[in-house]
Design a protein around this motif. Structure first.
Motif, PDB file in Angstrom:
ATOM      1  N   TYR A 383      -2.246  -4.676  -5.401  1.00 44.78           N
ATOM      2  CA  TYR A 383      -3.636  -4.485  -6.165  1.00 44.78           C
ATOM      3  C   TYR A 383      -3.558  -3.622  -7.471  1.00 44.78           C
ATOM      4  O   TYR A 383      -2.385  -2.936  -7.725  1.00 44.78           O
ATOM      5  CB  TYR A 383      -4.788  -3.562  -5.199  1.00 44.78           C
ATOM      6  N   LEU A 384      -4.575  -3.921  -8.166  1.00 47.36           N
ATOM      7  CA  LEU A 384      -4.484  -3.349  -9.550  1.00 47.36           C
ATOM      8  C   LEU A 384      -4.439  -1.771  -9.659  1.00 47.36           C
ATOM      9  O   LEU A 384      -4.023  -1.049 -10.512  1.00 47.36           O
ATOM     10  CB  LEU A 384      -5.601  -3.602 -10.503  1.00 47.36           C
ATOM     11  N   ASP A 385      -5.050  -1.073  -8.436  1.00 45.24           N
ATOM     12  CA  ASP A 385      -5.116   0.405  -8.252  1.00 45.24           C
ATOM     13  C   ASP A 385      -3.599   1.008  -7.790  1.00 45.24           C
ATOM     14  O   ASP A 385      -3.725   1.951  -7.426  1.00 45.24           O
ATOM     15  CB  ASP A 385      -6.264   0.818  -7.679  1.00 45.24           C
ATOM     16  N   GLY A 386      -2.562   0.184  -7.658  1.00 43.29           N
ATOM     17  CA  GLY A 386      -1.587   0.753  -6.871  1.00 43.29           C
ATOM     18  C   GLY A 386      -1.264   0.458  -5.548  1.00 43.29           C
ATOM     19  O   GLY A 386      -0.308   0.960  -4.746  1.00 43.29           O
ATOM     20  N   THR A 387      -2.507  -0.016  -4.715  1.00 45.93           N
ATOM     21  CA  THR A 387      -2.629  -0.281  -3.196  1.00 45.93           C
ATOM     22  C   THR A 387      -1.627  -1.136  -2.935  1.00 45.93           C
ATOM     23  O   THR A 387      -1.568  -2.379  -3.611  1.00 45.93           O
ATOM     24  CB  THR A 387      -4.045  -0.425  -2.753  1.00 45.93           C
ATOM     25  N   ILE A 388      -0.879  -1.156  -1.913  1.00 52.48           N
ATOM     26  CA  ILE A 388      -0.001  -2.136  -1.260  1.00 52.48           C
ATOM     27  C   ILE A 388      -0.845  -2.383   0.209  1.00 52.48           C
ATOM     28  O   ILE A 388      -0.980  -1.410   0.862  1.00 52.48           O
ATOM     29  CB  ILE A 388       1.504  -1.722  -1.058  1.00 52.48           C
ATOM     30  N   GLU A 389      -1.079  -3.891   0.625  1.00 52.25           N
ATOM     31  CA  GLU A 389      -1.581  -3.919   1.833  1.00 52.25           C
ATOM     32  C   GLU A 389      -0.690  -5.046   2.486  1.00 52.25           C
ATOM     33  O   GLU A 389      -0.305  -5.920   1.776  1.00 52.25           O
ATOM     34  CB  GLU A 389      -3.005  -4.257   1.632  1.00 52.25           C
ATOM     35  N   PHE A 390      -0.618  -4.993   3.700  1.00 53.20           N
ATOM     36  CA  PHE A 390      -0.027  -6.074   4.491  1.00 53.20           C
ATOM     37  C   PHE A 390      -0.970  -6.661   5.643  1.00 53.20           C
ATOM     38  O   PHE A 390      -1.516  -5.793   6.228  1.00 53.20           O
ATOM     39  CB  PHE A 390       1.307  -5.703   5.101  1.00 53.20           C
ATOM     40  N   GLU A 391      -1.077  -7.945   5.776  1.00 54.89           N
ATOM     41  CA  GLU A 391      -2.079  -8.517   6.795  1.00 54.89           C
ATOM     42  C   GLU A 391      -1.134  -9.590   7.504  1.00 54.89           C
ATOM     43  O   GLU A 391      -0.441 -10.405   6.935  1.00 54.89           O
ATOM     44  CB  GLU A 391      -3.224  -8.949   6.298  1.00 54.89           C
ATOM     45  N   ASP A 597      -7.471 -14.295  13.797  1.00 51.47           N
ATOM     46  CA  ASP A 597      -7.362 -12.927  13.912  1.00 51.47           C
ATOM     47  C   ASP A 597      -6.564 -12.055  13.071  1.00 51.47           C
ATOM     48  O   ASP A 597      -5.585 -12.512  12.818  1.00 51.47           O
ATOM     49  CB  ASP A 597      -7.483 -12.538  15.409  1.00 51.47           C
ATOM     50  N   THR A 598      -6.791 -11.073  12.656  1.00 53.82           N
ATOM     51  CA  THR A 598      -6.194 -10.209  11.611  1.00 53.82           C
ATOM     52  C   THR A 598      -5.702  -8.634  12.003  1.00 53.82           C
ATOM     53  O   THR A 598      -6.383  -8.087  12.880  1.00 53.82           O
ATOM     54  CB  THR A 598      -6.693 -10.397  10.417  1.00 53.82           C
ATOM     55  N   THR A 599      -4.386  -8.256  11.614  1.00 53.93           N
ATOM     56  CA  THR A 599      -3.911  -6.848  12.019  1.00 53.93           C
ATOM     57  C   THR A 599      -3.250  -6.588  10.683  1.00 53.93           C
ATOM     58  O   THR A 599      -2.743  -7.647  10.002  1.00 53.93           O
ATOM     59  CB  THR A 599      -3.291  -6.823  13.139  1.00 53.93           C
ATOM     60  N   GLY A 600      -3.038  -5.448  10.495  1.00 56.91           N
ATOM     61  CA  GLY A 600      -2.134  -4.914   9.435  1.00 56.91           C
ATOM     62  C   GLY A 600      -2.188  -3.327   9.199  1.00 56.91           C
ATOM     63  O   GLY A 600      -2.467  -2.602   9.776  1.00 56.91           O
ATOM     64  N   PHE A 601      -1.739  -3.087   7.735  1.00 57.12           N
ATOM     65  CA  PHE A 601      -1.874  -1.753   7.458  1.00 57.12           C
ATOM     66  C   PHE A 601      -1.729  -1.433   5.831  1.00 57.12           C
ATOM     67  O   PHE A 601      -1.848  -2.678   5.185  1.00 57.12           O
ATOM     68  CB  PHE A 601      -0.308  -0.952   7.828  1.00 57.12           C
ATOM     69  N   THR A 602      -2.065  -0.357   5.407  1.00 53.30           N
ATOM     70  CA  THR A 602      -2.379  -0.188   3.765  1.00 53.30           C
ATOM     71  C   THR A 602      -1.451   1.032   3.393  1.00 53.30           C
ATOM     72  O   THR A 602      -1.603   1.951   4.045  1.00 53.30           O
ATOM     73  CB  THR A 602      -3.958   0.176   3.429  1.00 53.30           C
TER      74      THR A 602
END
Length: 630
Positions: A383-391, A597-602
């Protein structure tokens, strides 16, 4: 970024194969279970002396003898080799030959044929034998290479066989000797009759859905070079692909001012296990390690524009080794694109009359696999704000059984007489952290109410409580959503403009970990899945949380073995392991094909920047967006 970590090329696989045949380690009977990059110790990368080596797991399917070999393809030489002891080490992952071969073997076994006749099933062309990883070997199976096999009825070549399980019968097959060791026929349940052929649906289609077109007239905002180093909106990372883990991302960093600041050296999903919760004699062993036993990266789909990915898409091929050792290309296996993601920030001020907003967007790097009945999409978001996410997006067809009857505790009836056993999908993310350098530490942060007293006379004060995790034993943790628990990964030697250590916070979803007794076989084999968090001191040989050779391993390998040393992790070069996943009590709505169905972390920056890093994001230039400024 370095060429030493680039995805293995086709010519390197071919040279590796040639070396192994020349050394006599591979013959016409050899199956290449796995070939992949043996990543060098990252401390060598900066020296420019990091070796480029491949690791191969080989099995002679005539004798069952297996080897673990390291090859230097550029030098045409074997660096090391060792014979694998199946009783001590486990076995190399399942090879493609085993899938079709077991059906031939089982179809010739009189015990299995008799079990089918008792059920009125005599047409062998309709009886599909489904080979499954054996789990822990039972009495009389030591030293053998076993598949445990269920049977399904596929009435026509187009029929969905998962709709018609022949429940209660299990065949144990030695895939090396071609023997059926035993056939267990413990219960006779009716074969469910209703079809589940969603792919042949010919009913009326839902009306009123008009096209959504996603276009980028000037092309995408990212660039990818020959070594698959990607740059986008300040982000930089190297895209890799591995037969076992699938996507592997290296050197994830973000531009801040005039420099790129590192965040993660290496990120991957290093293991996933699907433990089933039906303890019946047929299913006691049913626990699948899709990375360690089946090598999920090798089952990547070739993606299609407009179906799997929508928009301005860049596709990357994946190259893996086939079971013959030759390079095999999976076209369009990796999808890279941008997505609009709604509002990034917005404020209308009542005092000065200003009104400003910015749009969020994210970069998506993804791939999809089909492993047996299930399909999984793996999505990394930046993301533009430096966030990394995995799904993870889980879909496909649920594993089925015959439903024993009302009140059965371990499965859901999803169609007349058709059951779906309860199960979990548990994933382990391996995050080799490098937040502003290799010296990192981890704090656990809980939100707590301050007890009423002089410091909190109204009883309304609450605060974060921070606990430093100093050793590997202290860093085996469970999430606690009641306390909003997060983990702060910081660099204690680097501070932001406010004098605070820079860092990123890991936000878990906090769903259940492994639901199995501590003395069970699956608990011993998948101990990594009993905690949401592990932190280990970096060791280049520690790559897989359940150990190197998961197939038919008795357990105890990987994280529980490594952390027994209880190494110091406070201000060290560390690896963060995060378990996350789904606990699935199937619904009738999951049949005959399961909605995603989804799962992940941030991972979110926390003090990594000195202020909002997106003040430089330009206003939207879309024709329908009208900004009003004071």
């Amino acid at each position: 970024m370095t060429a030493a970590l680039a995805t293995v090329r086709a010519d390197e696989f071919e040279r590796c194969r040639k070396v192994l045949f020349a050394a006599g380690l591979a013959t016409s009977d050899t199956h290449f279970s796995y070939v992949g990059l043996l990543e060098p110790d990252k401390r060598l990368l900066a020296t420019g002396q990091a070796p480029r080596q491949l690791r191969a797991l080989l099995i002679d399917m005539r004798t069952g003898e297996s080897h673990d070999v390291v090859v230097d393809p550029a030098a045409d030489r074997v660096v090391s080799q060792r014979r694998i002891d199946p009783d001590r080490d486990g076995a190399v992952p399942v090879v493609v030959r085993e899938f079709g071969y077991v059906e031939e073997v089982v179809h010739r076994d009189e015990r299995w044929l008799a079990a089918m006749r008792r059920r009125g099933l005599t047409d062998l062309s309709q009886l599909r034998v489904n080979p499954l990883s054996a789990g822990v070997l039972a009495e009389g199976e030591r030293g053998r290479r076993i598949q445990r096999c269920f049977t399904f009825v596929q009435r026509t070549p187009e029929d969905l066989g998962w709709a018609h399980p022949v429940d209660g019968v299990v065949a144990m097959v030695d895939v090396v000797t071609g023997e059926v060791l035993d056939v267990v026929d413990h219960v006779d349940l009716p074969v469910p009759a209703e079809d589940g052929n969603f792919h042949l649906y010919d009913g009326p289609r839902r009306a009123g859905l008009r096209p959504i077109e996603i276009t980028q007239p000037e092309g995408p905002s990212f660039d990818i070079d020959a070594d698959q180093v990607l740059t986008w909106a300040g982000w930089s990372l190297q895209i890799g692909f591995d037969q076992r883990e699938g996507l592997v991302l290296h050197d994830i960093g973000i531009t801040d001012g005039d420099r790129v600041r590192p965040i993660v050296h290496r990120a991957s999903i290093a293991e996933m296990v699907v433990p089933y919760g039906d303890p019946s004699p047929q299913r006691w062993f049913q626990n699948f390690f899709d990375c360690g036993e089946y090598l999920l990266g090798g089952y990547a789909n070739s993606l299609e524009l407009g179906c799997d990915c929508v928009g301005e898409i860049t596709y990357l091929d994946a190259v893996v080794a086939g079971n013959d050792g030759h390079a095999r290309t999976i076209p369009q296996a990796i999808c890279v694109h941008e997505e609009d993601y709604g509002i990034l920030w917005k404020h209308t001020d009542n005092w000065n009359g200003s009104s400003d907003s910015r749009r969020q967007r994210r970069l998506v790097v993804s791939f999809f696999v089909t492993v047996g009945n299930y399909d999984y999409g793996f999505y990394w978001y930046f993301y533009l704000d430096g966030t990394i996410e995995f799904e993870v997006k889980a879909t496909g067809v649920v594993f089925t059984s015959a439903y024993p009857g009302p009140g059965y505790a371990y499965a859901t009836e999803i169609a007349p007489g058709l059951g779906a056993p309860h199960h979990q999908h548990l994933f382990s993310a391996r995050l080799d952290m490098a937040v502003d350098g290799p010296v990192n530490a981890v704090d656990e942060i809980d939100a707590v109410l301050v007890p009423r007293g002089p410091a909190n006379p109204t009883g309304t004060g609450f605060t974060p409580v921070v606990t430093r995790l100093r050793t590997e034993s202290q860093a085996q943790r469970l999430a606690d959503n009641g306390k909003g628990r997060i983990w702060f990964i910081s660099n204690p030697t680097v501070h932001n403009r406010l004098g605070q250590p820079v860092g990123y916070t890991l936000h878990p979803q906090g769903q259940p970990v492994l639901l199995a007794d501590a003395e069970s076989d699956i608990h011993r084999r998948a101990t990594f899945a009993t905690k949401h968090l592990w932190v280990t001191a970096y060791d280049p040989a520690e790559l897989y949380p359940a150990g190197d050779l998961v197939n038919m391993h008795p357990g105890g390998a990987g994280l529980p073995a490594w952390t027994a040393a209880d190494r110091d992790i406070d201000g060290a070069d560390i690896v963060v392991w995060h378990t996350f996943g789904l606990t699935h009590f199937p619904r009738p709505e999951d049949w005959p094909v399961m909605p995603v169905d989804t799962t992940g972390f941030t991972l979110k920056p926390y003090g990594f920047f000195g202020r909002n890093p997106t003040l430089d994001v330009p206003p939207s230039a879309a024709a329908h967006c009208h900004s009003h400024h004071h």
